[in-house]
Design an enzyme around this catalytic site. Sequence first.
Site, PDB file in Angstrom:
ATOM      1  N   CYS A 113     -48.666  84.840 -45.350  1.00  0.00           N
ATOM      2  CA  CYS A 113     -49.515  84.977 -44.154  1.00  0.00           C
ATOM      3  C   CYS A 113     -50.833  85.679 -44.476  1.00  0.00           C
ATOM      4  O   CYS A 113     -51.777  85.627 -43.682  1.00  0.00           O
ATOM      5  CB  CYS A 113     -48.784  85.729 -43.045  1.00  0.00           C
ATOM      6  SG  CYS A 113     -47.213  84.993 -42.608  1.00  0.00           S
ATOM      7  N   HIS A 252     -53.956  88.329 -37.664  1.00  0.00           N
ATOM      8  CA  HIS A 252     -52.889  87.350 -37.913  1.00  0.00           C
ATOM      9  C   HIS A 252     -52.056  87.217 -36.646  1.00  0.00           C
ATOM     10  O   HIS A 252     -51.686  88.202 -36.011  1.00  0.00           O
ATOM     11  CB  HIS A 252     -52.029  87.849 -39.082  1.00  0.00           C
ATOM     12  CG  HIS A 252     -50.802  87.042 -39.321  1.00  0.00           C
ATOM     13  ND1 HIS A 252     -50.817  85.661 -39.331  1.00  0.00           N
ATOM     14  CD2 HIS A 252     -49.521  87.409 -39.564  1.00  0.00           C
ATOM     15  CE1 HIS A 252     -49.591  85.225 -39.571  1.00  0.00           C
ATOM     16  NE2 HIS A 252     -48.789  86.259 -39.710  1.00  0.00           N
ATOM     17  N   ASN A 282     -46.143  81.869 -35.106  1.00  0.00           N
ATOM     18  CA  ASN A 282     -46.679  82.335 -36.388  1.00  0.00           C
ATOM     19  C   ASN A 282     -46.815  81.144 -37.339  1.00  0.00           C
ATOM     20  O   ASN A 282     -45.814  80.603 -37.806  1.00  0.00           O
ATOM     21  CB  ASN A 282     -45.720  83.383 -36.963  1.00  0.00           C
ATOM     22  CG  ASN A 282     -46.219  83.980 -38.260  1.00  0.00           C
ATOM     23  OD1 ASN A 282     -47.157  83.467 -38.876  1.00  0.00           O
ATOM     24  ND2 ASN A 282     -45.584  85.053 -38.679  1.00  0.00           N
TER      25      ASN A 282
END
Length: 325
Positions: A113, A252, A282
């Site tokens: 990520c 994020h 996500n």
Amino acid sequence: MYARITGTGSYLPGLPVSNDDLVRRGVDTSDEWIITRTGIRARHLVEPGRMTSDLAFEASCRALEAAGCKASELDLIIVATTTPDFILPSTACLLQARIGNVGAMTFDVQAVCGGFMYALSIVEKFIRSGSHKKALVVGAEVISRILDWQDRGTCVLFGDGAGAVVVEASEAYEAYDTPGILSTVMRADGSHHGILSVAGQICGGQIVGDPFLRMDGQAVFKFAVRVLSEVAHECCDSAGISPSGIDWLIPHQANIRIIESTVRKLNLSMDKVVVTVDRHGNTSAASIPLALDVAVRDGRIRRGQKILLEGVGAGVTWGAVLLQF
Ligand code: UT7
């Protein structure tokens, strides 16, 4: 010489899959639990047969069009992904062939990520050095392929997607109002590799180890809030501004509670934060460029504004990029 984002693009595959859709598909969860704990309302799951490079291609075409840049003009292509099409060659090379570029330096970055932050920071160094002039930076994932759909603690959190930016060299003198990237800070601490991993591989034609994503959710949560606030301060400090001086924070997009806790620690208001996690969950390396593209296209982000991008992911890797858009 500055590195400046001249176009953004994003892509989500298929139709949104709601939390109730997951319940209907047999996941032992509820809309109420997922929304309360994560803020996620829907995610997109890639259709059978489509790959990371397919999503990257769609987002890249949109970013190139927005920048008014032809694929043949690119001299650097980086794809941040943790779910490459193949073990080899890189997804970036597959994307390069799809968009019709020959000759650009082309490679993948694996920082999960944190990958888009790493890729953007690498591109900035190449451009500032003068060695490269036009880059395509993509975050793209089909993370649904490595989810264990029996593990409700992880499978409800993730989704597939891609985001892309075109980054171009811009001479300081012509960049008075919109110089581009002002500072970058990238970090990692591999001693925490166990809190989020897919600890498997292919060996001799067999899967060895565990091919699914496993996570200690609370450990990741605490780590993320700490490093996202630290790295935001560090990145702003190195550009000589305070976090209160930024126009937009694009963190994020993993969990609204992580975002809200980080924002509280930075003494910012949620009005300055771009949030898209509710729409796509996500999406790992894709989440930051996806959110950036949404806010650019809906007119919230305007030229000249100061934007702080920041991400954290398995590794653990984390980083931030401050730019004047
Ligand atoms: O890029 C970084 C990626 N990772 C993340 O962003 C994850 C960070 N961590 C988190 O976001 C949170 O830790 C989670 C959302 C994963 C979990 O929230 P939590 O508040 O830490 O819940 P928990 O793990 O402590 O679980 C609480 C309860 C448990 O039940 P019991 O033992 O209290 O009866 C779980 O079994 O919630 C249960 N649970 C669920 N219930 C319904 C766990 N997952 C689910 C689910 N639906 N999907």
